[in-house]
Write a protein that holds these residues in place. Structure first.
Motif, PDB file in Angstrom:
ATOM      1  N   UNK A   1     -19.100   5.105 -43.713  1.00  0.00           N
ATOM      2  CA  UNK A   1     -19.054   3.974 -44.650  1.00  0.00           C
ATOM      3  C   UNK A   1     -18.401   2.759 -44.013  1.00  0.00           C
ATOM      4  N   UNK A   2     -17.404   2.996 -43.169  1.00  0.00           N
ATOM      5  CA  UNK A   2     -16.718   1.873 -42.516  1.00  0.00           C
ATOM      6  C   UNK A   2     -17.680   1.114 -41.613  1.00  0.00           C
ATOM      7  N   UNK A   3     -18.512   1.852 -40.879  1.00  0.00           N
ATOM      8  CA  UNK A   3     -19.478   1.188 -40.000  1.00  0.00           C
ATOM      9  C   UNK A   3     -20.541   0.471 -40.821  1.00  0.00           C
ATOM     10  N   UNK A   4     -20.997   1.093 -41.919  1.00  0.00           N
ATOM     11  CA  UNK A   4     -22.006   0.459 -42.766  1.00  0.00           C
ATOM     12  C   UNK A   4     -21.454  -0.787 -43.457  1.00  0.00           C
ATOM     13  N   UNK A   5     -20.132  -0.850 -43.608  1.00  0.00           N
ATOM     14  CA  UNK A   5     -19.538  -2.002 -44.285  1.00  0.00           C
ATOM     15  C   UNK A   5     -19.710  -3.294 -43.506  1.00  0.00           C
ATOM     16  N   UNK A   6     -20.119  -3.183 -42.254  1.00  0.00           N
ATOM     17  CA  UNK A   6     -20.329  -4.379 -41.430  1.00  0.00           C
ATOM     18  C   UNK A   6     -21.676  -5.033 -41.753  1.00  0.00           C
ATOM     19  N   UNK A   7     -22.620  -4.271 -42.303  1.00  0.00           N
ATOM     20  CA  UNK A   7     -23.966  -4.800 -42.528  1.00  0.00           C
ATOM     21  C   UNK A   7     -24.008  -6.036 -43.428  1.00  0.00           C
ATOM     22  N   UNK A   8     -23.196  -6.115 -44.519  1.00  0.00           N
ATOM     23  CA  UNK A   8     -23.238  -7.338 -45.323  1.00  0.00           C
ATOM     24  C   UNK A   8     -22.860  -8.597 -44.543  1.00  0.00           C
ATOM     25  N   UNK A   9     -22.087  -8.434 -43.474  1.00  0.00           N
ATOM     26  CA  UNK A   9     -21.692  -9.599 -42.680  1.00  0.00           C
ATOM     27  C   UNK A   9     -22.903 -10.180 -41.961  1.00  0.00           C
ATOM     28  N   UNK A  10     -23.845  -9.306 -41.587  1.00  0.00           N
ATOM     29  CA  UNK A  10     -25.098  -9.801 -41.006  1.00  0.00           C
ATOM     30  C   UNK A  10     -25.773 -10.755 -41.989  1.00  0.00           C
ATOM     31  N   UNK A  11     -25.880 -10.309 -43.249  1.00  0.00           N
ATOM     32  CA  UNK A  11     -26.565 -11.104 -44.265  1.00  0.00           C
ATOM     33  C   UNK A  11     -25.834 -12.413 -44.526  1.00  0.00           C
ATOM     34  N   UNK A  12     -24.520 -12.324 -44.648  1.00  0.00           N
ATOM     35  CA  UNK A  12     -23.719 -13.514 -44.953  1.00  0.00           C
ATOM     36  C   UNK A  12     -23.865 -14.568 -43.875  1.00  0.00           C
ATOM     37  N   UNK A  13     -24.009 -14.143 -42.609  1.00  0.00           N
ATOM     38  CA  UNK A  13     -24.090 -15.087 -41.502  1.00  0.00           C
ATOM     39  C   UNK A  13     -25.525 -15.350 -41.043  1.00  0.00           C
ATOM     40  N   UNK A  14     -26.488 -14.769 -41.755  1.00  0.00           N
ATOM     41  CA  UNK A  14     -27.892 -14.999 -41.403  1.00  0.00           C
ATOM     42  C   UNK A  14     -28.290 -14.384 -40.072  1.00  0.00           C
ATOM     43  N   UNK A  15     -27.617 -13.298 -39.712  1.00  0.00           N
ATOM     44  CA  UNK A  15     -27.911 -12.618 -38.442  1.00  0.00           C
ATOM     45  C   UNK A  15     -28.882 -11.478 -38.725  1.00  0.00           C
ATOM     46  N   UNK A  16     -30.035 -11.448 -38.090  1.00  0.00           N
ATOM     47  CA  UNK A  16     -31.011 -10.381 -38.381  1.00  0.00           C
ATOM     48  C   UNK A  16     -30.561  -9.031 -37.830  1.00  0.00           C
ATOM     49  N   UNK A  17     -30.909  -7.984 -38.559  1.00  0.00           N
ATOM     50  CA  UNK A  17     -30.675  -6.630 -38.052  1.00  0.00           C
ATOM     51  C   UNK A  17     -31.610  -6.377 -36.873  1.00  0.00           C
ATOM     52  N   UNK A  18     -31.186  -5.494 -35.977  1.00  0.00           N
ATOM     53  CA  UNK A  18     -32.067  -5.117 -34.875  1.00  0.00           C
ATOM     54  C   UNK A  18     -31.959  -3.625 -34.613  1.00  0.00           C
ATOM     55  N   UNK A  19     -32.750  -3.151 -33.710  1.00  0.00           N
ATOM     56  CA  UNK A  19     -32.819  -1.720 -33.446  1.00  0.00           C
ATOM     57  C   UNK A  19     -31.505  -1.178 -32.884  1.00  0.00           C
ATOM     58  N   UNK A  20     -30.755  -2.016 -32.153  1.00  0.00           N
ATOM     59  CA  UNK A  20     -29.467  -1.574 -31.595  1.00  0.00           C
ATOM     60  C   UNK A  20     -28.474  -1.308 -32.721  1.00  0.00           C
TER      61      UNK A  20
END
Length: 404
Positions: free
Chosen positions: A125-144
């Protein structure tokens, strides 16, 4: 913790995962994150390797006070270096500092944070908690990003969650898996004993647009033979040949190892010759598999001949090879021959390890040759008593008890 939906640029969501909201992220720190304020010169090239944590943290604080700020790439390099030094808590601490100071971040920075959580073996859960920061900063998810998360789930043995995430990624087109992600999932399944799922995933991949590569097939073959299903492993090898996917040394080593364990030496010989005819030359692991298999069959002299052959072919035996032959001789009461191999190993410049000493001590104790194990024991303790394994300690206790 609240449930949110994450969407990529195509509007695809990941509704099944519970994530922490951005404001709820908790970054754990440890005593190693405290730093001193001693002044050190700023490196000419920011992001170069720092020798220790204090240097890295001090360099970070010098970087954040520079005008203009260094490129985000330099912060990424610094975090990468800290991860290589295993200072995961410090990476999380400094990332939080970057957020407070409003320093720009990118996908590499966020992947470093996710990787740090995963390597610390926290809850995923701690690692998954970083995903909203991608959205907030407009950073696209990638395969890495998702490969790192998958590896973290497998490391915590959350196989069901990892498989569910992988299926979601593929089914909802959140990101297109590459060979590395596929190998991560296959490896995670196989190492945790899910051989059927590993094979099933291979069949699923074969139906897709991109055919599995040699790495994927090797993972499946390794899983099958370790599960005792050697016939299925050989069938996969034959399928590879029919599809013009050439096997490599890793493929042959796995199957040869399985055949050796079953004592099927004629098949070993056939496969060995087939490998050589394909210009795939045996490596030290191949020869070690053969020597270990022969020793366990009681054919220690044949194993030593294999070792001599590998030397003639320019392949130098390693500590595992020597230990296998020493153990073979020792188990059959030929401790003096084991000692001779031990001496050859030292003459070759290969440092004995705790297994080497344990083999000799066990062998001499069984022969009730008290002076020899005493000598080995003293040399071992003098060399490095911190390397004493439990079998070595037990052997020494047996020796000392018998000596009384």
């Amino acid at each position: 913790m609240r449930r949110i939906s994450l969407r990529n640029g195509n509007g695809n969501s990941i509704p099944f995962v519970s994530f922490f909201a951005d404001s709820a992220i908790t970054v754990r720190t440890c005593s190693s994150c405290h730093y001193n304020n001693k002044s050190i010169p700023v490196k000419d090239k920011i992001g170069v390797n720092s020798s220790n944590l204090d240097d890295a943290v001090t360099l970070f604080h010098q970087m954040v006070t520079m005008k203009p700020l260094p490129s985000v790439v330099n912060f990424s390099k610094l975090f990468k270096n800290m991860i290589s030094m295993k200072h995961y808590s410090a990476v999380l601490f400094l990332f939080r500092e970057m957020q407070k100071l409003g320093i720009p971040i990118d996908g590499f920075i966020l992947t470093s944070v996710i990787n740090s959580y995963c390597l610390m073996h926290y809850s995923a859960d701690c690692a998954f908690s970083v995903l909203p920061i991608y959205l907030k900063n407009g950073i696209p998810f990638n395969v890495v990003t998702f490969t790192t998360l998958l590896r973290g789930l497998f490391s915590e043995n959350k196989v069901k969650d990892a498989v569910e995430l992988f299926k979601k990624l593929v089914r909802e087109d959140i990101c297109e898996p590459n060979d590395f992600m596929d190998a991560t999932v296959m490896n995670g399944l196989s190492k945790r004993g899910h051989t059927k799922k590993t094979l099933g995933l291979l069949r699923l991949m074969e139906q897709g647009n991109t055919q599995p590569d040699i790495c994927i097939y090797n993972i499946v073959i390794d899983a099958l033979y370790k599960d005792g299903n050697l016939d299925a492993a050989i069938n996969i090898l034959n399928e590879m040949k029919q599809k013009d996917i050439p096997p490599n040394i890793v493929t042959y080593n796995s199957i040869i190892d399985g055949l050796c364990k079953l004592g099927q030496w004629e098949k070993v010989k056939t496969l060995f010759l087939e490998m050589v005819n394909l210009n795939i030359y045996p490596d030290v692991h191949t020869f070690t598999i053969l020597t270990d298999g022969l020793c366990k069959e009681g054919k220690v002299e044949d194993a030593e001949e294999v070792m001599k052959h590998m030397v003639r072919k320019g392949v130098e035996p390693d500590i595992i090879t020597y230990n296998a032959i020493m153990d073979g001789y020792s188990l059959h009461g030929q401790v003096d021959r084991a000692r001779r191999i031990f001496k050859i190993m030292i003459d070759k410049g290969i440092e004995p390890n705790n297994i080497s000493y344990t083999i000799l001590i066990n062998g001499y104790c069984k022969k009730r040759n008290w002076m020899r194990p005493c000598s080995c024991f003293l040399k071992f303790v003098k060399r490095d008593q911190n390397l004493m394994s439990l079998p070595t300690i037990l052997s020494c206790k047996v020796f000392l008890k018998l000596e009384e």
